[in-house]
Design a protein around this motif. Structure first.
Motif, PDB file in Angstrom:
ATOM      1  N   ARG A   1     -25.938   6.468  12.970  1.00 40.41           N
ATOM      2  CA  ARG A   1     -25.112   5.315  12.615  1.00 40.41           C
ATOM      3  C   ARG A   1     -23.641   5.584  12.922  1.00 40.41           C
ATOM      4  NH1 ARG A   1     -27.949   4.609   7.553  1.00 40.41           N
ATOM      5  NH2 ARG A   1     -26.024   4.597   6.353  1.00 40.41           N
ATOM      6  N   TRP A   2     -23.242   6.852  12.811  1.00 38.23           N
ATOM      7  CA  TRP A   2     -21.856   7.222  13.100  1.00 38.23           C
ATOM      8  C   TRP A   2     -21.621   7.456  14.595  1.00 38.23           C
ATOM      9  CZ3 TRP A   2     -17.261   8.117  10.384  1.00 38.23           C
ATOM     10  CH2 TRP A   2     -17.311   7.820   9.021  1.00 38.23           C
ATOM     11  N   SER A   3     -22.694   7.533  15.378  1.00 35.81           N
ATOM     12  CA  SER A   3     -22.565   7.865  16.805  1.00 35.81           C
ATOM     13  C   SER A   3     -22.266   6.598  17.609  1.00 35.81           C
ATOM     14  CB  SER A   3     -23.848   8.531  17.309  1.00 35.81           C
ATOM     15  OG  SER A   3     -24.069   9.723  16.605  1.00 35.81           O
ATOM     16  N   GLN A   4     -20.999   6.247  17.640  1.00 37.75           N
ATOM     17  CA  GLN A   4     -20.574   5.104  18.454  1.00 37.75           C
ATOM     18  C   GLN A   4     -19.150   5.346  18.927  1.00 37.75           C
ATOM     19  OE1 GLN A   4     -20.052   1.542  15.468  1.00 37.75           O
ATOM     20  NE2 GLN A   4     -18.383   1.503  16.942  1.00 37.75           N
TER      21      GLN A   4
ATOM     22  N   VAL B   1     -15.684  -3.284  17.301  1.00 34.98           N
ATOM     23  CA  VAL B   1     -17.030  -3.561  16.792  1.00 34.98           C
ATOM     24  C   VAL B   1     -17.518  -2.358  15.999  1.00 34.98           C
ATOM     25  CG1 VAL B   1     -19.385  -4.188  17.407  1.00 34.98           C
ATOM     26  CG2 VAL B   1     -17.525  -4.828  18.910  1.00 34.98           C
ATOM     27  N   GLN B   2     -18.130  -2.629  14.849  1.00 38.01           N
ATOM     28  CA  GLN B   2     -18.840  -1.587  14.116  1.00 38.01           C
ATOM     29  C   GLN B   2     -20.323  -1.894  14.226  1.00 38.01           C
ATOM     30  OE1 GLN B   2     -17.665  -0.935  10.018  1.00 38.01           O
ATOM     31  NE2 GLN B   2     -19.618   0.052   9.563  1.00 38.01           N
ATOM     32  N   LYS B   3     -21.065  -1.006  14.871  1.00 34.18           N
ATOM     33  CA  LYS B   3     -22.450  -1.345  15.214  1.00 34.18           C
ATOM     34  C   LYS B   3     -23.390  -1.241  14.012  1.00 34.18           C
ATOM     35  CE  LYS B   3     -21.696  -0.326  20.024  1.00 34.18           C
ATOM     36  NZ  LYS B   3     -22.001   0.460  21.203  1.00 34.18           N
ATOM     37  N   GLN B   4     -23.140  -0.266  13.136  1.00 36.27           N
ATOM     38  CA  GLN B   4     -24.000  -0.102  11.963  1.00 36.27           C
ATOM     39  C   GLN B   4     -23.149   0.313  10.768  1.00 36.27           C
ATOM     40  OE1 GLN B   4     -28.030   1.664  12.571  1.00 36.27           O
ATOM     41  NE2 GLN B   4     -27.239   2.253  14.572  1.00 36.27           N
ATOM     42  N   GLY B   5     -23.751   0.277   9.576  1.00 39.49           N
ATOM     43  CA  GLY B   5     -23.020   0.652   8.372  1.00 39.49           C
ATOM     44  C   GLY B   5     -22.663   2.132   8.369  1.00 39.49           C
ATOM     45  N   GLY B   6     -21.473   2.455   7.876  1.00 42.34           N
ATOM     46  CA  GLY B   6     -21.067   3.857   7.766  1.00 42.34           C
ATOM     47  C   GLY B   6     -19.681   4.137   8.298  1.00 42.34           C
ATOM     48  N   PRO B   7     -19.491   4.025   9.624  1.00 41.99           N
ATOM     49  CA  PRO B   7     -18.222   4.490  10.214  1.00 41.99           C
ATOM     50  C   PRO B   7     -17.005   3.612   9.936  1.00 41.99           C
ATOM     51  CG  PRO B   7     -19.668   3.641  11.942  1.00 41.99           C
ATOM     52  CD  PRO B   7     -20.466   3.653  10.666  1.00 41.99           C
TER      53      PRO B   7
ATOM     54  N   ASP C   1      -0.184 -17.713   5.639  1.00 41.38           N
ATOM     55  CA  ASP C   1      -1.483 -17.552   6.295  1.00 41.38           C
ATOM     56  C   ASP C   1      -1.994 -16.125   6.095  1.00 41.38           C
ATOM     57  OD1 ASP C   1      -1.670 -20.111   7.230  1.00 41.38           O
ATOM     58  OD2 ASP C   1      -0.796 -19.677   9.191  1.00 41.38           O
ATOM     59  N   LEU C   2      -3.292 -16.005   5.908  1.00 41.74           N
ATOM     60  CA  LEU C   2      -3.953 -14.698   5.876  1.00 41.74           C
ATOM     61  C   LEU C   2      -5.017 -14.663   6.972  1.00 41.74           C
ATOM     62  CD1 LEU C   2      -4.574 -14.094   2.046  1.00 41.74           C
ATOM     63  CD2 LEU C   2      -2.960 -12.864   3.515  1.00 41.74           C
ATOM     64  N   MET C   3      -5.273 -13.486   7.504  1.00 38.66           N
ATOM     65  CA  MET C   3      -6.340 -13.302   8.486  1.00 38.66           C
ATOM     66  C   MET C   3      -7.234 -12.177   7.982  1.00 38.66           C
ATOM     67  SD  MET C   3      -5.452 -15.230  11.301  1.00 38.66           S
ATOM     68  CE  MET C   3      -5.788 -14.461  12.877  1.00 38.66           C
ATOM     69  N   HIS C   4      -8.514 -12.231   8.374  1.00 40.87           N
ATOM     70  CA  HIS C   4      -9.461 -11.210   7.917  1.00 40.87           C
ATOM     71  C   HIS C   4     -10.321 -10.736   9.080  1.00 40.87           C
ATOM     72  CE1 HIS C   4     -13.197  -9.709   5.877  1.00 40.87           C
ATOM     73  NE2 HIS C   4     -12.274  -9.096   5.166  1.00 40.87           N
ATOM     74  N   TYR C   5     -10.561  -9.405   9.082  1.00 43.15           N
ATOM     75  CA  TYR C   5     -11.405  -8.789  10.107  1.00 43.15           C
ATOM     76  C   TYR C   5     -12.566  -8.081   9.440  1.00 43.15           C
ATOM     77  CZ  TYR C   5     -12.885  -4.560  12.652  1.00 43.15           C
ATOM     78  OH  TYR C   5     -13.627  -3.539  13.188  1.00 43.15           O
ATOM     79  N   ASN C   6     -13.767  -8.311   9.948  1.00 42.77           N
ATOM     80  CA  ASN C   6     -14.957  -7.554   9.545  1.00 42.77           C
ATOM     81  C   ASN C   6     -15.650  -7.136  10.834  1.00 42.77           C
ATOM     82  OD1 ASN C   6     -17.515  -6.663   8.687  1.00 42.77           O
ATOM     83  ND2 ASN C   6     -17.535  -8.075   6.954  1.00 42.77           N
ATOM     84  N   GLY C   7     -15.766  -5.817  11.053  1.00 42.87           N
ATOM     85  CA  GLY C   7     -16.233  -5.309  12.351  1.00 42.87           C
ATOM     86  C   GLY C   7     -17.726  -5.403  12.589  1.00 42.87           C
ATOM     87  N   ILE C   8     -18.517  -5.743  11.548  1.00 39.87           N
ATOM     88  CA  ILE C   8     -19.977  -5.803  11.735  1.00 39.87           C
ATOM     89  C   ILE C   8     -20.368  -7.192  12.235  1.00 39.87           C
ATOM     90  CG2 ILE C   8     -22.210  -5.694  10.556  1.00 39.87           C
ATOM     91  CD1 ILE C   8     -21.099  -3.556   8.758  1.00 39.87           C
TER      92      ILE C   8
END
Length: 459
Positions: A35-38, A51-57, A396-403
């Motif tokens: 999961r951390w290997s990206q 981009v966060q591909k999986q949970g963890g990193p 204004d607020l902005m939000h980022y979620n990498g998943i």
């Protein structure tokens, strides 16, 4: 540039082994390691979003994203999120990594590399899927066409945790300019399949294992949870501030003779967390009021990033705001009153007159019915009748979620909202399911936000 002396190599190997144990514990679960290997990889739809591909990193990716946005918002005037080229975003990423490393440097920069994989990757990249050698003209074409080059990674063989750690190498650099040059010329070290891990090891090695363990105080638990794979608060704090302290309050606290280490100065990038609302921790002013309007946001299991281009959100506190903050530090339950016995402590903390006789007079004035409490509003009316606020009422607020799966249509994209700070000191009541608002209220108790495409996810 590189240091090849055998003494240095054995020292690097010893420290890398200690870092491995500190991060993962005695054994590494293969699924967590995968999961951390990206690599650090941008999305197609939002050029500057990782981009966060999986949970963890997220313990590494979210802080890096936060520093990248800090540079883009505060140090790149006239930018527009939509007109960013891939090259510009690569430069921003390298600058963000260098920002983090500069906070961790003790003697010099120690860049962790995976040299053999790079060589294998180059060999593999010159063959097509049937094993035929590709011409250099094909290579040139691929390099020049940004549409194909964007996410094409060389073929790579998946490494076991053991193989990965056996192959690690170290390059030493004196200046951050040399580090920037190295990453610019070897961008595949960042975008390749182990880019996030290599950068995390670089941070820890540059900081030095002895410094990390002394700041952590307790090293009985690994920095990466061995079942769920998420990073500890010590790892998050190291990425954000350059110090691997385990707590998020201001300065150190003495609890029963135990020194519990917190954040020791105003942070460049802030941190707020849902865990504070659940009373698991107390986030101090150094994190809530950072130098730039960018905050990493914590939920129970994930980190995302909140940001704004409204610089007045982080302007210096007015005397009124300082008074409110200090008063509330003596009101941990958020009741907007304090026991009247604490009035002298509050006045003293604000450098106001705190002689016992004066405190007694004021206590009787502010608590005429002798209820044993002093209300925030009564205190403010008495000592700070002209309420100046540096924070605007709307912004204004902005939000980022990498998943991807946590975004609309599985596309990582910044989400925009319009915030309003209500006049009242009363907290806006929100349903327990609105984690976003609950988390924002730890920073702005009287905030309401109208998100343009529905409430973003913290998970």
């Amino acid at each position: 540039m590189g240091d090849n002396s055998s003494a240095s190599n054995s020292n690097d190997e010893r420290e890398l082994k200690e870092i491995r144990n500190l991060l993962w514990g005695p054994s590494i679960r293969l699924d967590v390691f995968r999961r951390w290997s990206q690599g650090f990889e941008f999305t197609d739809i939002e050029p500057s979003a990782l981009v966060q591909k999986q949970g963890g990193p997220c313990a590494v990716i979210a802080p890096v994203q936060a520093f990248l946005l800090k540079i883009l918002l505060m140090e790149t005037p006239g930018h527009s999120f939509s007109d960013l080229t891939l090259d510009k975003c690569k430069r921003l990423l390298i600058q963000a990594l260098c920002n983090i490393l500069m906070k961790c440097k003790v003697t010099h920069y120690r860049i962790v590399t995976l040299p053999e994989v790079c060589t294998e990757a180059k060999e593999n990249a010159n063959e097509d899927s049937e094993g035929n050698i590709r011409s250099t003209a094909d290579d040139e074409m691929q390099r020049e066409d940004p549409n194909t080059a964007h996410n094409v990674q060389p073929e790579h063989r998946e490494l076991s945790p053991k193989e990965f750690h056996e192959r690690l190498g170290v390059l030493n650099f004196e200046s951050i300019e040399q580090v920037e040059k190295y990453y610019t010329e070897n961008f595949n070290a960042l975008s390749g399949p182990y880019g996030v891990l290599l950068f995390m090891y670089t941070v820890l090695l540059t900081k030095g294992i002895g410094n990390v363990t002394s700041e952590l105080s307790d090293t009985s638990e690994p920095l990466i949870h061995n079942t769920y794979g998420y990073g500890s608060q010590g790892l998050i704090n190291l990425m954000l501030t350059g110090r691997a302290v385990p707590h998020v309050w201001d300065n150190d606290q003495d609890v029963g003779g135990l020194k519990l280490r917190g954040i020791n100065q105003q942070a460049d990038v802030g941190f707020i967390t849902l865990m504070e609302q659940m009373r698991y921790c107390t986030v101090g002013s150094f994190y809530k009021n950072p130098k730039n309007p960018v905050w990493v946001m914590g939920s129970e299991t994930h980190l995302t990033v909140l940001f704004s281009n409204e610089k007045r959100l982080v302007s210096p506190e007015t005397p009124c705001e300082t008074a409110r903050r200090v008063f509330k530090s003596y009101d941990p339950d958020g009741n907007n009153f304090i026991p009247s016995a604490l009035l002298g402590d509050v006045l003293s903390a604000l450098d106001l007159v705190s002689d016992p006789e004066y405190v007694d007079i004021m206590r009787k004035k502010l608590d005429p019915e002798n209820l044993g409490i002093i209300l925030l509003n009564a205190f403010m009316d008495e000592f700070f009748p002209i309420d100046q606020r540096s924070t605007p009422d709307t912004f204004d607020l902005m939000h980022y979620n990498g998943i991807p799966g946590s975004n609309l249509a599985n596309k990582v994209k910044y989400r925009k909202g319009t915030a309003i700070l209500l006049e009242s000191d009363l907290k806006v009541m929100c349903s327990s399911s609105n984690h976003m608002l609950t988390c924002l209220q730890t920073k702005w108790p009287n905030i309401e936000v109208n998100w343009h495409d529905g409430v973003p996810s913290l998970n």
